[in-house]
Write a protein that holds these residues in place. Structure first.
Motif, PDB file in Angstrom:
ATOM      1  N   LEU A  14       0.826  -1.205   0.000  1.00 25.05           N
ATOM      2  CA  LEU A  14       0.000   0.000   0.000  1.00 25.05           C
ATOM      3  C   LEU A  14       0.855   1.248   0.000  1.00 25.05           C
ATOM      4  N   ARG A  15       1.913   1.225   0.786  1.00 23.66           N
ATOM      5  CA  ARG A  15       2.804   2.383   0.855  1.00 23.66           C
ATOM      6  C   ARG A  15       3.639   2.526  -0.412  1.00 23.66           C
ATOM      7  N   GLY A  16       4.065   1.395  -0.959  1.00 24.45           N
ATOM      8  CA  GLY A  16       4.972   1.431  -2.101  1.00 24.45           C
ATOM      9  C   GLY A  16       4.316   1.842  -3.395  1.00 24.45           C
ATOM     10  N   PHE A  17       3.090   1.363  -3.627  1.00 21.79           N
ATOM     11  CA  PHE A  17       2.434   1.641  -4.898  1.00 21.79           C
ATOM     12  C   PHE A  17       1.565   2.890  -4.862  1.00 21.79           C
ATOM     13  N   GLY A  18       0.756   3.003  -3.858  1.00 25.38           N
ATOM     14  CA  GLY A  18      -0.199   4.102  -3.895  1.00 25.38           C
ATOM     15  C   GLY A  18      -0.115   5.078  -2.744  1.00 25.38           C
ATOM     16  N   LYS A  19       0.832   4.870  -1.837  1.00 24.56           N
ATOM     17  CA  LYS A  19       0.949   5.678  -0.620  1.00 24.56           C
ATOM     18  C   LYS A  19      -0.201   5.330   0.331  1.00 24.56           C
ATOM     19  N   PHE A  20       0.101   5.248   1.584  1.00 27.23           N
ATOM     20  CA  PHE A  20      -0.862   4.809   2.583  1.00 27.23           C
ATOM     21  C   PHE A  20      -0.850   5.805   3.726  1.00 27.23           C
ATOM     22  N   GLU A  21      -2.003   6.414   3.973  1.00 27.11           N
ATOM     23  CA  GLU A  21      -2.111   7.429   5.015  1.00 27.11           C
ATOM     24  C   GLU A  21      -3.145   7.008   6.055  1.00 27.11           C
ATOM     25  N   LYS A 149      -5.779  -3.094  -9.628  1.00 24.90           N
ATOM     26  CA  LYS A 149      -5.514  -2.212 -10.766  1.00 24.90           C
ATOM     27  C   LYS A 149      -5.419  -0.762 -10.310  1.00 24.90           C
ATOM     28  N   ASP A 150      -6.353  -0.352  -9.456  1.00 25.48           N
ATOM     29  CA  ASP A 150      -6.335   1.021  -8.952  1.00 25.48           C
ATOM     30  C   ASP A 150      -5.082   1.265  -8.107  1.00 25.48           C
ATOM     31  N   LEU A 151      -4.709   0.278  -7.307  1.00 24.38           N
ATOM     32  CA  LEU A 151      -3.522   0.410  -6.465  1.00 24.38           C
ATOM     33  C   LEU A 151      -2.276   0.550  -7.318  1.00 24.38           C
ATOM     34  N   LEU A 152      -2.152  -0.280  -8.348  1.00 25.02           N
ATOM     35  CA  LEU A 152      -0.968  -0.251  -9.208  1.00 25.02           C
ATOM     36  C   LEU A 152      -0.884   1.038 -10.017  1.00 25.02           C
ATOM     37  N   ARG A 153      -2.048   1.692 -10.194  1.00 25.29           N
ATOM     38  CA  ARG A 153      -2.034   2.993 -10.884  1.00 25.29           C
ATOM     39  C   ARG A 153      -1.617   4.115  -9.943  1.00 25.29           C
TER      40      ARG A 153
END
Length: 201
Positions: A14-21, A149-153
């Motif tokens: 989550l942190r690596g691909f799409g950032k996780f807050e 798919k959304d995460l990888l984008r």
């Protein structure tokens, strides 16, 4: 147990691909068990919520149908999920979560019960369980990818945590009106959190 390695790997993704807050983590109770409820739109919000309170773990209520296969049953139990009969809920549906809460564990519940973007009335299950176990309810909301798919984008993932809602303490005489008021308060808190997290996008 698979929970810790899987949750830590998921958080890394989550942190690596799409950032996780995670917003509002400081509001989580420091001691004792509690019920954390979250908006439910798909399987990604389960993953995000499960990683949001690490190193603490979430024990998730899941529909019993998911446990029908032996391999699935073992895997789900290894990641702290336990089955609940949604069609015919009864006293046995309350026993496991209440025991876990009294042991100081965290129970994760998605009160809408269905993965949909429609407004679904909150069930009283979360409130009833928290009240009987004499623990607070922590509302939360999810915003982010609906799938891989959304995460990888690179879509950002957020979990917003609200203020804990105290319960009345599990009195046997607790009436439907009181539980209804608690349910309404939880519904409003989650609705406000969901609107707030949506405005951050």
């Amino acid at each position: 147990m698979l929970y810790q390695p899987i949750a830590r790997f998921a958080r890394m993704l989550l942190r690596g691909f799409g950032k996780f807050e995670i917003i509002g983590a400081e509001k989580l109770p420091k001691e004792g068990g509690y019920v954390i409820t979250c908006t439910h739109r798909g399987w990604m919000d389960v993953v995000a919520l499960g990683t949001s309170i690490l190193p603490a773990e979430v024990h998730f209520m899941a529909k019993k149908e998911l446990f029908s296969k032996k391999i699935a049953d073992k895997f789900l139990r290894d990641i702290n999920a336990f089955p609940v009969d949604r069609e015919n809920p009864g006293p046995s549906s309350l026993k496991v979560p209440i025991q876990l809460l009294k042991q100081g564990k965290t129970i994760g519940i998605f009160p809408s019960g269905t993965r949909t973007s429609e407004d679904v009335p909150l069930k009283r299950g979360a409130v009833t369980i928290a009240n009987l176990a004499k623990v607070p309810i922590v509302p939360a909301a999810y915003s982010g990818p609906k799938g891989l798919k959304d995460l990888l984008r690179g879509e950002k993932t957020r979990i917003v945590i609200g203020d804990p809602i105290p319960t009345a303490g599990g009195e046997p005489s607790q009436g439907k009106k009181d539980l209804g008021e608690l349910t309404d308060r939880l519904a409003l808190a989650m609705s406000n959190l969901e609107a707030g997290v949506a405005s951050l996008d």
